[in-house]
Design an enzyme around this catalytic site. Structure first.
Site, short mmCIF file in Angstrom:
data_model
loop_
_atom_site.label_atom_id
_atom_site.label_comp_id
_atom_site.label_asym_id
_atom_site.label_seq_id
_atom_site.Cartn_x
_atom_site.Cartn_y
_atom_site.Cartn_z
N HIS A 199 0.86 -1.19 0.00
CA HIS A 199 0.00 0.00 0.00
C HIS A 199 0.89 1.24 0.00
O HIS A 199 1.96 1.23 0.60
CB HIS A 199 -0.89 -0.02 1.25
N ASP A 219 -11.27 1.94 -0.82
CA ASP A 219 -10.34 2.81 -0.08
C ASP A 219 -11.06 3.52 1.05
O ASP A 219 -10.77 4.68 1.38
CB ASP A 219 -9.62 3.81 -1.00
#
Ligand code: MN
Length: 348
Positions: free
Chosen positions: A184, A310
């Site tokens: 990430h 997200d």
């Protein structure tokens, strides 16, 4: 949320963020006491933790909930399941001893929260690359004892990238356990951030993608995937721009190897784009944009592209409607929303 038919698909959101309240408290301390020499962290977490707007406050509140509020938000947007990882930069901002200790505590906390919603919330393990042997052992504990679905690494750790062989115990563990490593983004490291920061381009707007795309390419050209051919890496944001670059990366990587331009750039078994199609999956986090999704499906394969929201950073219910309207068949949407994620993260 009127436009979303919650029952139409079993949507699995694969890059959803969580923050332990203890970590938020520690982050506030690092910033207010000026204890961390990382301009990206100061920029990002200084904004989220000290800005007074309802937007940032709402994100920080939601980050800390792995219970009723999160489930209610999922229900409101037709999200059946979330794959949850510790928010960026996780424990990686701390010193090695603190990061290592906290990774264990936070994994226990997240696993316990997710156990209360066994068919809704699926945790990824926080690990501290600062101590690679412990990180590998913690990944094993998290997967085999806590039922976690893989690891999340918030990209660089104090400016260091996982292509350095000293980190490869982590990849050996992930490959042996047959679980993915989700890489990430985080803000570019101190050595890289200056020309991003003064124009506000350091975080999700662009700097994240540059930093993590670089991490992906570093992994590929280092030979990680020749050493660990079954290693599974997941990245967000439709591959951090790299799918668009594959032709040029292949072309110049081959030339650099052939002409022996750099001592450390050795021949690989496959081309960079072949590793992308063999070892990587990408998620649509933050990029609910049909042309980009269709392009990435075309160049990586429809079996390599998964949905992500997200949450809570980009908790925009209308995005689910836009994804339902993708110009692909319902069977292809089931693959995008559900079955790719079920396979990659081995959901029950
Ligand atoms: Mn994210």
């Amino acid at each position: 949320m009127s436009g979303i038919d919650a029952q139409r698909f079993r949507r699995i959101a694969t890059e959803e963020a969580w923050a332990p309240s203890d970590m938020i408290r520690r982050y506030r301390g690092l910033i207010s006491e000026n204890k961390v020499d990382d301009p990206g962290f100061r920029s990002l977490m200084g904004y989220f933790l000290f800005n007074e707007s309802p937007v940032t406050k709402g994100v920080v509140e939601r980050l800390q909930d792995a219970g009723e509020r999160r489930i209610a938000d999922m229900d409101a947007t037709g999200i059946a399941k979330q794959i949850i990882g510790i928010t960026s930069p996780g424990v990686q901002i701390f010193d090695a001893d603190t990061a290592t200790r906290l990774s264990v505590e936070y994994n226990d906390e997240l696993a316990e929260a997710c156990r209360r919603y066994p068919d809704r919330l699926y945790p990824l393990a926080a690990i501290a690359p600062q101590d690679p042997k412990h990180a590998a052992a913690e990944l094993e504990r998290a997967v085999t004892r806590l039922g976690m679905k893989g690891a999340i690494v918030n990209s660089h750790t104090h400016g260091e990238y996982l292509d350095d062989e000293r980190f490869w115990d982590i990849f050996a563990a992930a490959e042996a356990l047959d679980v993915p490593v989700y890489i990430h983004p985080q803000t570019p490291p101190k050595s890289m951030i200056a020309p991003f920061l003064d124009r506000g381009l350091d975080s999700a707007v662009y700097g994240f993608g540059v930093e993590t795309g670089l991490h992906m390419l570093r992994l590929i050209v280092s030979g990680v995937f020749d050493r660990f051919p079954k290693l599974s890496v997941v990245v967000g944001h439709l591959g951090e721009g790299i799918p668009f670059w594959l032709y040029r990366v292949d072309f110049f990587h081959a030339r650099i190897v052939k002409t022996k331009r750099y001592e450390k750039v050795k021949p690989l078994e496959l081309t960079p784009s072949e590793y992308m199609r063999r070892n990587f999956h990408v998620t649509s986090s933050g990029m609910p944009w049909a042309p980009a999704i269709l392009y990435v499906r075309q160049v990586l394969g429809a079996d390599r592209v998964m949905y992500a929201m997200d949450y809570p950073y980009q908790y925009v219910p209308e995005e689910v409607e836009a994804m339902d309207a993708l110009p692909i068949s319902d069977d292809e949407k089931v693959e995008f929303y559900e079955t790719n994620a079920t396979r990659v993260f081995k959901l029950g």
